[in-house]
Motif scaffolding. Structure first.
Motif, PDB file in Angstrom:
ATOM      1  N   LYS A   4       0.826  -1.197   0.000  1.00 43.07           N
ATOM      2  CA  LYS A   4       0.000   0.000   0.000  1.00 43.07           C
ATOM      3  C   LYS A   4       0.865   1.254   0.000  1.00 43.07           C
ATOM      4  N   ALA A   5       1.918   1.240   0.845  1.00 43.81           N
ATOM      5  CA  ALA A   5       2.803   2.409   0.920  1.00 43.81           C
ATOM      6  C   ALA A   5       3.527   2.614  -0.399  1.00 43.81           C
ATOM      7  N   MET A   6       3.969   1.514  -1.012  1.00 49.17           N
ATOM      8  CA  MET A   6       4.691   1.645  -2.273  1.00 49.17           C
ATOM      9  C   MET A   6       3.753   2.120  -3.378  1.00 49.17           C
ATOM     10  N   SER A   7       2.513   1.634  -3.375  1.00 48.00           N
ATOM     11  CA  SER A   7       1.591   1.973  -4.453  1.00 48.00           C
ATOM     12  C   SER A   7       1.200   3.441  -4.430  1.00 48.00           C
ATOM     13  N   SER A   8       1.400   4.116  -3.294  1.00 45.41           N
ATOM     14  CA  SER A   8       1.055   5.532  -3.207  1.00 45.41           C
ATOM     15  C   SER A   8       2.123   6.423  -3.825  1.00 45.41           C
ATOM     16  N   ARG A   9       3.250   5.841  -4.198  1.00 47.02           N
ATOM     17  CA  ARG A   9       4.343   6.620  -4.770  1.00 47.02           C
ATOM     18  C   ARG A   9       4.233   6.648  -6.299  1.00 47.02           C
ATOM     19  N   PRO A  10       4.851   7.641  -6.940  1.00 50.00           N
ATOM     20  CA  PRO A  10       4.824   7.683  -8.407  1.00 50.00           C
ATOM     21  C   PRO A  10       5.392   6.406  -9.007  1.00 50.00           C
ATOM     22  N   ARG A  11       4.860   6.036 -10.167  1.00 49.01           N
ATOM     23  CA  ARG A  11       5.235   4.763 -10.790  1.00 49.01           C
ATOM     24  C   ARG A  11       6.735   4.663 -11.040  1.00 49.01           C
ATOM     25  N   ALA A  12       7.363   5.737 -11.510  1.00 53.10           N
ATOM     26  CA  ALA A  12       8.803   5.703 -11.784  1.00 53.10           C
ATOM     27  C   ALA A  12       9.597   5.473 -10.504  1.00 53.10           C
ATOM     28  N   GLU A  13       9.138   6.051  -9.402  1.00 51.15           N
ATOM     29  CA  GLU A  13       9.830   5.862  -8.124  1.00 51.15           C
ATOM     30  C   GLU A  13       9.681   4.433  -7.635  1.00 51.15           C
ATOM     31  N   ARG A  14       8.470   3.882  -7.792  1.00 50.55           N
ATOM     32  CA  ARG A  14       8.262   2.489  -7.392  1.00 50.55           C
ATOM     33  C   ARG A  14       9.170   1.554  -8.187  1.00 50.55           C
TER      34      ARG A  14
END
Length: 249
Positions: A4-14
């Protein structure tokens, strides 16, 4: 990090974070057979979405670290090896167990008047002779590094009659002098390979490499060995164990 925490970040950052994790695992030989799990399995293990995993694998493929083939899957192109920076060891010593390191000696000769920067590093006058040794170093026939070494004449001259193709300089120095090396000062820079260096290391011109400046001293503190080392960043990972000192009272 949770999905959940990762999915809240921009796709390129993930994607970058997943790529960083996979790159570290590849360097640690986590995939012993050289084959990565499928995207679904990677996503489950890393708590990442399918898109983040796919983008991360694309980043690693662009780096030349992995390849993806239909019917085979994702495989490591070539292994990366760890080279510790917290111990004073030669390349062959650091890669013990990974194969034989061989040295192509490109030059080994006396320099009556060294470059000013080298004389300064070795604490010598400009008119003091030094010995220059340049080696292209390979593991399993594949280039790993280009090492240019300047040694004080008393230390370097005896090495010219020794096996420079099959031995580390550090071991040879201790063998010929009967003294132990004591310490080294190291600076690491990230640079791009020029055409000449790239051709020798068998990488594209402009590829990222590590440029290491190392000044090695005998146990008594005398500087005897000034090196400039160009390392393939796609084949070597620089490692160190750092310890935090107690806070001053």
């Amino acid at each position: 990090m949770s999905e959940k925490a990762m999915s809240s970040r921009p796709r390129a950052e993930r994607a970058r974070q997943v790529a960083d994790t996979l790159r570290r695992q590849i360097a640690d030989a986590a995939f012993a057979d050289g084959v990565l799990p499928d995207e679904h399995t990677l996503g489950t293990r890393l708590g990442a979405s399918h898109n983040a995993v796919r983008d991360a694998l694309a980043l690693l493929r662009a780096e030349g670290l992995i390849t993806r083939r239909q019917g085979i899957g994702t495989t490591v192109v070539m292994p990366k090896y760890g080279h510790g920076l917290d111990q004073l060891t030669g390349l062959a010593e650091a890669l013990t167990g990974h194969g034989t390191v061989t040295n192509e000696v490109r030059t080994a000769h006396s320099v009556p008047r060294p470059p000013a920067a080298i004389a300064e590093r070795l604490d010598l006058s400009r008119d003091t002779e030094v010995i220059c040794i340049e080696r292209l170093r390979r593991l399993g026939g594949i280039p790993l590094s280009l090492d240019t070494t300047y040694l004080t004449a008393d230390i370097g001259r005896p090495l010219l009659d020794r096996d420079l193709t099959g031995r580390d300089l550090f071991a040879l120095i201790e063998e010929t002098t009967g003294e132990r090396l004591g310490s080294a000062e190291v600076a690491v820079h990230a640079v791009t390979a020029g055409p000449d260096t790239a051709a020798l290391l068998d990488i594209p011109s402009g590829a990222a490499i590590f440029a290491i400046e190392r000044l090695t001293r005998l146990a008594d503190g005398r500087a005897v060995d000034a090196e400039s080392i160009h390392l393939r960043a796609d084949r070597l990972t620089l490692r160190a164990t750092l310890r935090r000192e107690p806070a001053p009272r």
